[in-house]
Design a protein around this motif. Sequence first.
Motif, PDB file in Angstrom:
ATOM      1  N   THR A  12       0.827  -1.213   0.000  1.00 21.69           N
ATOM      2  CA  THR A  12       0.000   0.000   0.000  1.00 21.69           C
ATOM      3  C   THR A  12       0.859   1.260   0.000  1.00 21.69           C
ATOM      4  N   THR A  33      -1.238  -5.354   3.120  1.00 21.47           N
ATOM      5  CA  THR A  33       0.048  -4.810   3.555  1.00 21.47           C
ATOM      6  C   THR A  33       0.491  -5.486   4.863  1.00 21.47           C
ATOM      7  N   SER A  42       7.124   4.932   1.048  1.00 19.95           N
ATOM      8  CA  SER A  42       6.540   6.077   0.328  1.00 19.95           C
ATOM      9  C   SER A  42       6.230   7.220   1.297  1.00 19.95           C
ATOM     10  N   GLY A  47      12.474  14.548  -0.206  1.00 24.53           N
ATOM     11  CA  GLY A  47      12.910  15.559  -1.179  1.00 24.53           C
ATOM     12  C   GLY A  47      11.820  15.985  -2.127  1.00 24.53           C
ATOM     13  N   GLY A  48      11.231  15.038  -2.874  1.00 22.08           N
ATOM     14  CA  GLY A  48      10.190  15.422  -3.806  1.00 22.08           C
ATOM     15  C   GLY A  48      10.039  14.482  -4.967  1.00 22.08           C
ATOM     16  N   MET A 153       1.971 -11.427   2.287  1.00 21.16           N
ATOM     17  CA  MET A 153       2.066 -12.414   1.206  1.00 21.16           C
ATOM     18  C   MET A 153       3.200 -13.381   1.541  1.00 21.16           C
ATOM     19  N   ASP A 206      10.594  -9.406  -0.025  1.00 18.04           N
ATOM     20  CA  ASP A 206       9.858 -10.683  -0.105  1.00 18.04           C
ATOM     21  C   ASP A 206       9.474 -11.020  -1.551  1.00 18.04           C
ATOM     22  N   GLU A 353       9.337   0.137  -6.380  1.00 18.45           N
ATOM     23  CA  GLU A 353      10.732  -0.237  -6.112  1.00 18.45           C
ATOM     24  C   GLU A 353      10.971  -1.739  -6.276  1.00 18.45           C
ATOM     25  N   SER A 369      12.300   8.173  -8.165  1.00 15.88           N
ATOM     26  CA  SER A 369      11.642   6.899  -7.826  1.00 15.88           C
ATOM     27  C   SER A 369      10.145   7.026  -7.577  1.00 15.88           C
ATOM     28  N   LEU A 370       9.721   8.110  -6.933  1.00 15.78           N
ATOM     29  CA  LEU A 370       8.273   8.282  -6.777  1.00 15.78           C
ATOM     30  C   LEU A 370       7.647   8.400  -8.159  1.00 15.78           C
TER      31      LEU A 370
HETATM   32  C1  LIG Z   1      13.784   7.968   3.820  1.00 11.95           C
HETATM   33  C2  LIG Z   1      13.436   7.894   2.363  1.00 11.95           C
HETATM   34  C3  LIG Z   1      13.355   9.071   1.616  1.00 11.95           C
HETATM   35  C4  LIG Z   1      13.027   9.007   0.248  1.00 11.95           C
HETATM   36  N1  LIG Z   1      12.907  10.189  -0.453  1.00 11.95           N
HETATM   37  C5  LIG Z   1      12.500  10.124  -1.755  1.00 11.95           C
HETATM   38  C6  LIG Z   1      12.237  11.313  -2.492  1.00 11.95           C
HETATM   39  O1  LIG Z   1      12.360  12.424  -1.982  1.00 11.95           O
HETATM   40  N2  LIG Z   1      11.850  11.196  -3.776  1.00 11.95           N
HETATM   41  C7  LIG Z   1      11.678   9.985  -4.402  1.00 11.95           C
HETATM   42  O2  LIG Z   1      11.320   9.942  -5.587  1.00 11.95           O
HETATM   43  N3  LIG Z   1      11.913   8.836  -3.707  1.00 11.95           N
HETATM   44  C8  LIG Z   1      12.304   8.881  -2.413  1.00 11.95           C
HETATM   45  N4  LIG Z   1      12.513   7.716  -1.725  1.00 11.95           N
HETATM   46  C9  LIG Z   1      12.259   6.432  -2.386  1.00 11.95           C
HETATM   47  C10 LIG Z   1      10.774   6.207  -2.515  1.00 11.95           C
HETATM   48  O3  LIG Z   1      10.129   6.645  -1.339  1.00 11.95           O
HETATM   49  C11 LIG Z   1      10.466   4.725  -2.714  1.00 11.95           C
HETATM   50  O4  LIG Z   1      11.264   4.197  -3.727  1.00 11.95           O
HETATM   51  C12 LIG Z   1       9.023   4.556  -3.148  1.00 11.95           C
HETATM   52  O5  LIG Z   1       8.168   5.256  -2.269  1.00 11.95           O
HETATM   53  C13 LIG Z   1       8.665   3.097  -3.181  1.00 11.95           C
HETATM   54  O6  LIG Z   1       7.270   2.982  -3.259  1.00 11.95           O
HETATM   55  P1  LIG Z   1       6.619   1.566  -3.354  1.00 11.95           P
HETATM   56  O7  LIG Z   1       5.149   1.775  -3.399  1.00 11.95           O
HETATM   57  O8  LIG Z   1       7.257   0.799  -4.450  1.00 11.95           O
HETATM   58  O9  LIG Z   1       7.047   0.817  -1.994  1.00 11.95           O
HETATM   59  P2  LIG Z   1       6.791   1.194  -0.468  1.00 11.95           P
HETATM   60  O10 LIG Z   1       6.271   2.561  -0.300  1.00 11.95           O
HETATM   61  O11 LIG Z   1       8.022   0.819   0.259  1.00 11.95           O
HETATM   62  O12 LIG Z   1       5.629   0.194  -0.040  1.00 11.95           O
HETATM   63  C14 LIG Z   1       5.843  -1.184   0.044  1.00 11.95           C
HETATM   64  C15 LIG Z   1       4.587  -1.842   0.556  1.00 11.95           C
HETATM   65  O13 LIG Z   1       4.687  -3.245   0.417  1.00 11.95           O
HETATM   66  C16 LIG Z   1       4.261  -3.874   1.620  1.00 11.95           C
HETATM   67  N5  LIG Z   1       4.865  -5.217   1.678  1.00 11.95           N
HETATM   68  C17 LIG Z   1       6.164  -5.570   1.552  1.00 11.95           C
HETATM   69  N6  LIG Z   1       6.301  -6.905   1.595  1.00 11.95           N
HETATM   70  C18 LIG Z   1       5.049  -7.399   1.768  1.00 11.95           C
HETATM   71  C19 LIG Z   1       4.524  -8.715   1.912  1.00 11.95           C
HETATM   72  N7  LIG Z   1       5.305  -9.813   1.893  1.00 11.95           N
HETATM   73  N8  LIG Z   1       3.183  -8.853   2.109  1.00 11.95           N
HETATM   74  C20 LIG Z   1       2.362  -7.784   2.179  1.00 11.95           C
HETATM   75  N9  LIG Z   1       2.807  -6.523   2.038  1.00 11.95           N
HETATM   76  C21 LIG Z   1       4.141  -6.338   1.833  1.00 11.95           C
HETATM   77  C22 LIG Z   1       4.690  -2.899   2.700  1.00 11.95           C
HETATM   78  O14 LIG Z   1       4.030  -3.138   3.923  1.00 11.95           O
HETATM   79  C23 LIG Z   1       4.307  -1.578   2.036  1.00 11.95           C
HETATM   80  O15 LIG Z   1       2.919  -1.339   2.185  1.00 11.95           O
HETATM   81  C24 LIG Z   1      12.829   7.753  -0.366  1.00 11.95           C
HETATM   82  C25 LIG Z   1      12.920   6.582   0.380  1.00 11.95           C
HETATM   83  C26 LIG Z   1      13.222   6.639   1.737  1.00 11.95           C
HETATM   84  C27 LIG Z   1      13.314   5.376   2.514  1.00 11.95           C
END
Ligand SMILES: Cc1cc2nc3c(=O)[nH]c(=O)nc-3n(C[C@H](O)[C@H](O)[C@H](O)COP(=O)(O)OP(=O)(O)OC[C@H]3O[C@@H](n4cnc5c(N)ncnc54)[C@H](O)[C@@H]3O)c2cc1C
Length: 430
Positions: A12, A33, A42, A47-48, A153, A206, A353, A369-370
Amino acid sequence: MNRTCDVVIVGTGAAGLFCALNLPERMKILMITKETVEESDSFLAQGGICVLRGEEDYKDYFLDTMRAGHFENNEKIVELMIRSSNNVVRNLMHCGVQFDRTADGSLAYTREGGHSRPRILFHEDVTGREITATLLQRVRERSNIVMEEHTTMVDIIVQNDVCVGIVVVDAEGKLSCVQAPNVVLACGGLGGLFKNSTNMTHITGDALAIAIKHNVAVEYVDYIQVHPTTLYSKKPGRRFLISESVRGEGALLYDKNGQRFTDELQPRDLLTEAIWEQMKKDGTEFVWEDMRPIGREEILQHFPNIYQRCVDEGYDPLTEPIPVVPAQHYFMGGIKVDSASRTSMSGLYAVGETSCTGVHGRNRLASNSLLESLVFSQRAADDIAFKRDPGAVCDLKAVDLSEYQDLDAVFESYRKCLEHKVEGMRWGHE
Ligand SMILES: Cc1cc2nc3c(=O)[nH]c(=O)nc-3n(C[C@H](O)[C@H](O)[C@H](O)COP(=O)(O)OP(=O)(O)OC[C@H]3O[C@@H](n4cnc5c(N)ncnc54)[C@H](O)[C@@H]3O)c2cc1C
């Protein structure tokens, strides 16, 4: 209890939520989640989010992304992401996301390392929280989307080489199946496997391990990004990020004698190397970051959370430099996907990611990355919505849950699998 839906989304964070919002309301969607819906990387983004600032910026934005990635990026995918950025940002604002603005009301842009000009939209120093909380709110308003917290999962269900659902475990430890012709993995990176990381500790790769188990194609699994500047602390646990936009707005780095030793705005991997080199030379566990050149007002207005966290840890960025050290931050590799976020297995998508679109090459450009997460989760949603094939139906009788009875052993096997595959993890365990 076993369930059936049109799409199950694992995760999520921004990628999972945006995918769900872009699917038609006629579809029954289940999102799960591991922890609460607010606990994702997320939410932590500071930063942005990058956006193309008109056609005249295209060449520079493209080159900045390629240069940061050491030209190992997939050029077509980079172009697709950049060209989609305005649409995604418009979409976000339509959802209600507020970005900071200048005095005349136009959008404000900041800059981070590797960018040749300011092109990053932000909301104070909590852009991720603003975007993700807004998307979450919109998802909550949709009657076709159900979100389940504390549900993990454990595996995907594969029948005749097609993904037809997932196995989950709930908070009470009960195993069950979710039957779905479309499975979207939006599980984030793998920072939770490292000793020093800015990521949430439950984000442990995972989905990547499960993909490897089922011979789903993965790519660049040793491309780990280390962030050059996290607040130094002797305490165990997640490392607090000092955003790159702090340096983008003027902060400087000093060695143990208070002297500058490198270009603060070079790409992350090069700056990390320079900091490690300096720490070795100085025999220290950190270098100093001086936020004072940014100015008092800008620090308090643009970086209120970073400021407060430093104060909580005993440093006042308005009057003194703060100690910073590199830590694991981002995973460039992942489950290999095409431009519609399809993996090599029919019925299985990967976004955010967890996926490897090829956009980042060997090193991600800050704040890409966002954007990548949103662009390609929307494309996954489009692919699911418009495909003609209804997908395969899961035969529940053929699923044997007994192999998951010892869950600790299952997750330990995933961790071990990644430890062997992901080169950089050895660094984290040193
Ligand atoms: C401190 C920090 C600062 C950042 N700043 C920036 C920025 O300024 N700009 C930018 O572009 N990017 C930034 N990033 C990177 C960016 O935030 C992430 O790459 C991006 O938000 C990833 O989004 P996502 O939805 O792929 O994963 P996430 O937001 O990490 O969500 C992963 C989800 O998967 C769930 N999950 C994982 N494994 C399982 C499982 N086995 N079963 C069920 N649920 C599971 C988790 O609970 C979570 O809900 C930053 C990252 C960090 C850590």
